[in-house]
Design a protein around this motif. Structure first.
Motif, mmCIF file in Angstrom:
data_model
loop_
_atom_site.group_PDB
_atom_site.id
_atom_site.type_symbol
_atom_site.label_atom_id
_atom_site.label_comp_id
_atom_site.label_asym_id
_atom_site.label_seq_id
_atom_site.Cartn_x
_atom_site.Cartn_y
_atom_site.Cartn_z
ATOM 1 N N ASP A 1 -3.498 -53.524 31.679
ATOM 2 C CA ASP A 1 -3.365 -53.443 33.133
ATOM 3 C C ASP A 1 -3.101 -54.832 33.709
ATOM 4 O OD1 ASP A 1 -4.000 -50.783 32.807
ATOM 5 O OD2 ASP A 1 -6.073 -51.012 33.452
ATOM 6 N N TYR A 2 -2.339 -54.866 34.805
ATOM 7 C CA TYR A 2 -1.983 -56.122 35.465
ATOM 8 C C TYR A 2 -2.098 -55.953 36.968
ATOM 9 C CZ TYR A 2 0.367 -57.440 31.085
ATOM 10 O OH TYR A 2 0.667 -57.740 29.781
ATOM 11 N N GLU A 3 -2.273 -57.079 37.648
ATOM 12 C CA GLU A 3 -2.153 -57.114 39.103
ATOM 13 C C GLU A 3 -1.390 -58.378 39.473
ATOM 14 O OE1 GLU A 3 -4.926 -57.588 43.014
ATOM 15 O OE2 GLU A 3 -5.472 -55.996 41.596
ATOM 16 N N ILE B 1 1.193 -56.227 46.971
ATOM 17 C CA ILE B 1 0.270 -56.192 45.835
ATOM 18 C C ILE B 1 0.836 -55.170 44.858
ATOM 19 C CG2 ILE B 1 -2.088 -55.726 45.052
ATOM 20 C CD1 ILE B 1 -1.841 -58.129 46.984
ATOM 21 N N ILE C 1 2.717 -47.649 38.253
ATOM 22 C CA ILE C 1 2.911 -48.867 39.039
ATOM 23 C C ILE C 1 2.670 -48.527 40.505
ATOM 24 C CG2 ILE C 1 4.517 -50.690 39.711
ATOM 25 C CD1 ILE C 1 5.819 -50.398 36.968
ATOM 26 N N GLU C 2 1.667 -49.170 41.068
ATOM 27 C CA GLU C 2 1.311 -48.970 42.474
ATOM 28 C C GLU C 2 1.711 -50.213 43.258
ATOM 29 O OE1 GLU C 2 -2.886 -48.188 42.542
ATOM 30 O OE2 GLU C 2 -2.678 -46.344 41.371
ATOM 31 N N LYS D 1 0.138 -63.264 33.968
ATOM 32 C CA LYS D 1 -0.447 -63.013 35.283
ATOM 33 C C LYS D 1 -0.315 -64.239 36.151
ATOM 34 C CE LYS D 1 -3.602 -59.455 33.874
ATOM 35 N NZ LYS D 1 -4.902 -58.886 33.969
ATOM 36 N N ARG E 1 0.119 -53.307 41.247
ATOM 37 C CA ARG E 1 -0.850 -52.998 40.192
ATOM 38 C C ARG E 1 -0.152 -52.140 39.136
ATOM 39 N NH1 ARG E 1 -3.920 -52.510 45.026
ATOM 40 N NH2 ARG E 1 -5.496 -54.153 45.113
ATOM 41 N N ILE E 2 -0.312 -52.562 37.898
ATOM 42 C CA ILE E 2 0.343 -51.872 36.787
ATOM 43 C C ILE E 2 -0.742 -51.392 35.826
ATOM 44 C CG2 ILE E 2 2.001 -52.076 34.902
ATOM 45 C CD1 ILE E 2 3.282 -54.417 36.497
ATOM 46 N N PHE E 3 -0.698 -50.110 35.500
ATOM 47 C CA PHE E 3 -1.689 -49.502 34.625
ATOM 48 C C PHE E 3 -0.999 -48.889 33.409
ATOM 49 C CE2 PHE E 3 -3.147 -49.201 38.999
ATOM 50 C CZ PHE E 3 -4.406 -49.788 38.922
#
Length: 151
Positions: free
Chosen positions: A2-4, A137, A126-127, A151, A139-141
């Motif tokens: 996961d990434y942000e 912002i 991907i949000e 990051k 967010r990747i899950f």
């Protein structure tokens, strides 16, 4: 994995997508979730460019009325806009299953409308959310380990 990320511009959003597109192996399904203007299409422009789509980024556009755009490159890229799709069975009727194969990547905008159709699929979520006029912002899950992002 996961990434942000915080993106401060359209160009930064495209660049994050490009890094992902460069590492695609094929068989990936992406579910994009975000409000209108949150950057979903710009992110997809980056993925397409990174995956070798030879067209200008301006020609990669949201297929709101045609529902699916196909772009050729190193992989077959299927860009689906689920905004006008009413339910999972309508989504399946556009041929979703046919787009999912080893030499393709499927990118679904407004995926929250068709989550039922994604059950049982190992997809990347991907949000994107507004955090100011230009700032987003991201967010990747569930990113596969072979796609590495700093990051």
């Amino acid at each position: 994995m996961d990434y942000e990320f915080v993106s401060n511009s359209v160009e930064e959003t495209i660049a994050i997508g490009r890094r992902i597109g460069e590492q695609l192996r094929g068989g990936e399904v992406f579910a994009f979730i975000g409000t209108l203007g949150s950057g979903k299409t710009y992110f997809i422009k980056g993925i397409a460019a990174g995956a070798g789509v030879k067209s200008e980024p301006a020609t990669v556009s949201s297929p709101t009325f045609v529902l699916v755009n196909e772009y050729g490159g190193r992989l077959d890229i299927y860009h689906i806009d689920a905004y006008r799709i009413n339910n999972a069975s309508d989504f399946e009727m556009i041929g979703f299953d046919d787009f999912c194969y080893g030499e393709s990547a499927v990118l679904i905008e407004w995926a929250d409308k068709v989550m039922e159709a994604l059950k049982g699929i190992n997809y990347i979520r991907i949000e994107l959310a507004h955090s100011g006029e230009e700032r987003r912002i991201i967010r990747i899950f569930n990113m596969p380990e072979y796609i590495v992002l700093s990051k």
